[in-house]
Scaffold this motif. Structure first.
Motif, PDB file in Angstrom:
ATOM      1  N   SER A 125       0.831  -1.208   0.000  1.00 45.92           N
ATOM      2  CA  SER A 125       0.000   0.000   0.000  1.00 45.92           C
ATOM      3  C   SER A 125       0.864   1.255   0.000  1.00 45.92           C
ATOM      4  N   SER A 126       1.923   1.236   0.787  1.00 45.93           N
ATOM      5  CA  SER A 126       2.832   2.386   0.865  1.00 45.93           C
ATOM      6  C   SER A 126       3.541   2.630  -0.471  1.00 45.93           C
ATOM      7  N   ILE A 127       3.954   1.543  -1.153  1.00 43.07           N
ATOM      8  CA  ILE A 127       4.648   1.660  -2.435  1.00 43.07           C
ATOM      9  C   ILE A 127       3.731   2.261  -3.490  1.00 43.07           C
ATOM     10  N   VAL A 128       2.491   1.747  -3.589  1.00 46.11           N
ATOM     11  CA  VAL A 128       1.548   2.259  -4.585  1.00 46.11           C
ATOM     12  C   VAL A 128       1.191   3.716  -4.284  1.00 46.11           C
ATOM     13  N   LYS A 129       1.091   4.041  -3.022  1.00 46.77           N
ATOM     14  CA  LYS A 129       0.812   5.433  -2.632  1.00 46.77           C
ATOM     15  C   LYS A 129       1.959   6.347  -3.077  1.00 46.77           C
ATOM     16  N   THR A 130       3.193   5.883  -2.907  1.00 53.05           N
ATOM     17  CA  THR A 130       4.359   6.662  -3.341  1.00 53.05           C
ATOM     18  C   THR A 130       4.363   6.839  -4.857  1.00 53.05           C
ATOM     19  N   LEU A 131       4.025   5.768  -5.585  1.00 51.06           N
ATOM     20  CA  LEU A 131       3.932   5.846  -7.043  1.00 51.06           C
ATOM     21  C   LEU A 131       2.880   6.869  -7.464  1.00 51.06           C
ATOM     22  N   PHE A 132       1.793   6.898  -6.736  1.00 47.42           N
ATOM     23  CA  PHE A 132       0.719   7.859  -7.020  1.00 47.42           C
ATOM     24  C   PHE A 132       1.217   9.292  -6.842  1.00 47.42           C
ATOM     25  N   TYR A 133       1.933   9.549  -5.760  1.00 52.02           N
ATOM     26  CA  TYR A 133       2.463  10.897  -5.504  1.00 52.02           C
ATOM     27  C   TYR A 133       3.507  11.291  -6.559  1.00 52.02           C
ATOM     28  N   ILE A 134       4.313  10.320  -6.982  1.00 60.25           N
ATOM     29  CA  ILE A 134       5.305  10.592  -8.025  1.00 60.25           C
ATOM     30  C   ILE A 134       4.611  10.989  -9.327  1.00 60.25           C
ATOM     31  N   SER A 135       3.518  10.299  -9.651  1.00 57.28           N
ATOM     32  CA  SER A 135       2.784  10.611 -10.881  1.00 57.28           C
ATOM     33  C   SER A 135       2.188  12.015 -10.824  1.00 57.28           C
ATOM     34  N   ILE A 136       1.728  12.441  -9.640  1.00 58.31           N
ATOM     35  CA  ILE A 136       1.204  13.796  -9.472  1.00 58.31           C
ATOM     36  C   ILE A 136       2.328  14.816  -9.708  1.00 58.31           C
ATOM     37  N   ALA A 137       3.487  14.546  -9.115  1.00 57.57           N
ATOM     38  CA  ALA A 137       4.644  15.445  -9.281  1.00 57.57           C
ATOM     39  C   ALA A 137       5.067  15.508 -10.744  1.00 57.57           C
ATOM     40  N   GLU A 138       5.004  14.365 -11.430  1.00 53.92           N
ATOM     41  CA  GLU A 138       5.378  14.331 -12.847  1.00 53.92           C
ATOM     42  C   GLU A 138       4.410  15.165 -13.686  1.00 53.92           C
ATOM     43  N   LEU A 139       3.121  15.073 -13.376  1.00 59.48           N
ATOM     44  CA  LEU A 139       2.125  15.867 -14.098  1.00 59.48           C
ATOM     45  C   LEU A 139       2.396  17.362 -13.931  1.00 59.48           C
ATOM     46  N   ILE A 140       2.675  17.776 -12.698  1.00 61.85           N
ATOM     47  CA  ILE A 140       2.972  19.186 -12.422  1.00 61.85           C
ATOM     48  C   ILE A 140       4.215  19.626 -13.192  1.00 61.85           C
ATOM     49  N   PHE A 141       5.220  18.745 -13.239  1.00 67.03           N
ATOM     50  CA  PHE A 141       6.457  19.048 -13.957  1.00 67.03           C
ATOM     51  C   PHE A 141       6.194  19.270 -15.445  1.00 67.03           C
ATOM     52  N   TRP A 142       5.432  18.367 -16.080  1.00 66.67           N
ATOM     53  CA  TRP A 142       5.158  18.480 -17.514  1.00 66.67           C
ATOM     54  C   TRP A 142       4.275  19.680 -17.821  1.00 66.67           C
ATOM     55  N   VAL A 143       3.334  19.968 -16.933  1.00 70.69           N
ATOM     56  CA  VAL A 143       2.499  21.157 -17.123  1.00 70.69           C
ATOM     57  C   VAL A 143       3.367  22.414 -17.100  1.00 70.69           C
ATOM     58  N   ALA A 144       4.314  22.449 -16.166  1.00 72.32           N
ATOM     59  CA  ALA A 144       5.197  23.619 -16.012  1.00 72.32           C
ATOM     60  C   ALA A 144       6.061  23.826 -17.251  1.00 72.32           C
ATOM     61  N   ILE A 145       6.719  22.750 -17.730  1.00 67.89           N
ATOM     62  CA  ILE A 145       7.637  22.932 -18.862  1.00 67.89           C
ATOM     63  C   ILE A 145       6.882  23.103 -20.177  1.00 67.89           C
ATOM     64  N   THR A 146       5.587  22.732 -20.200  1.00 70.39           N
ATOM     65  CA  THR A 146       4.791  22.907 -21.418  1.00 70.39           C
ATOM     66  C   THR A 146       4.228  24.321 -21.536  1.00 70.39           C
ATOM     67  N   PHE A 147       3.725  24.845 -20.410  1.00 66.29           N
ATOM     68  CA  PHE A 147       3.001  26.112 -20.476  1.00 66.29           C
ATOM     69  C   PHE A 147       3.811  27.333 -20.051  1.00 66.29           C
ATOM     70  N   LEU A 148       4.770  27.176 -19.160  1.00 71.89           N
ATOM     71  CA  LEU A 148       5.551  28.343 -18.723  1.00 71.89           C
ATOM     72  C   LEU A 148       6.331  29.010 -19.857  1.00 71.89           C
ATOM     73  N   PRO A 149       6.989  28.226 -20.748  1.00 68.29           N
ATOM     74  CA  PRO A 149       7.695  28.883 -21.856  1.00 68.29           C
ATOM     75  C   PRO A 149       6.779  29.698 -22.774  1.00 68.29           C
TER      76      PRO A 149
END
Length: 210
Positions: free
Chosen positions: A35-59
């Protein structure tokens, strides 16, 4: 050596009756770790989404960036379509991981927990595979548009003979392979360690089912 490892060693040396008793103690630990591992994977995916949104729209907020895009005559419809597809896939990935986490959180059955772990592993593999394919396609499309719309690159290609064009094509392929390889390495480091731990838990659960 953590408590789970000690309990596993003790469980492997027990008799059949003792194993049945010990498995009741081992299962909650495997459930908690999974449960802890899948929860961590979920948080990583959220961070990845924020990262891609930032590099896509900020420029795009930069005037110089917009002018550069306009000067190269990139097909904005195609670019927008690929961007939307990428974000839809990431959102779907996040949803599936959240669903897997909730499934693991509420299950009290070893078989269902194993099914949830298998489902999570498939989601990760498909997601990484999709991103590698998209990286390859993006590099090829980017290189094609560069040769067609960038004045300097277009002029270079026009002046080049057949061997020169083949050399450029080979260079593009090499750069693409290196780029895709770096992305694969990134995901290997990002998700690989957690997936190995999840796989270990799956194997231990399988032993409990025997």
């Amino acid at each position: 050596m953590d408590e789970l490892e000690l309990l596993k060693k003790h469980w492997q040396s027990d008799t059949v009756e003792e194993k049945q008793l010990s498995s009741k103690d081992l299962y909650p630990m495997l459930w908690k770790k999974s449960s802890s591992i899948v929860k961590t994977l979920f948080y990583i995916s959220i961070a990845e989404l924020i990262f891609w949104v930032a590099i896509t729209f900020l420029p795009k907020l930069s005037t110089s960036y917009r002018e550069q895009v306009e000067s190269t005559h990139i097909n904005e419809t195609l670019l927008t379509t690929l961007t939307i597809i990428s974000f839809v896939v990431i959102l779907l990935f996040i949803y599936l991981l959240y669903k897997a986490y909730k499934s693991i959180s509420v299950t009290d059955n070893a078989k269902k927990l194993m099914e949830s772990i298998l489902s999570t592993r498939k989601v990760i593999k498909y997601y990484v595979g999709y991103n590698l394919v998209m990286a390859f396609v993006s590099m090829i499309l980017g290189s094609y548009y560069a040769t067609q719309t960038d004045p300097k690159v277009a002029e270079l290609m026009t002046k080049s003979d057949t061997s020169g064009k083949l050399l450029v094509a080979g260079l593009i392929i090499v750069i693409t392979v290196i780029f895709v390889g770096l992305i694969w390495l990134f995901y290997k480091l990002l998700y690989g360690i957690l997936m190995k731990r999840l796989n270990r838990n799956y194997k231990e659960l399988k032993k409990l089912e025997v």
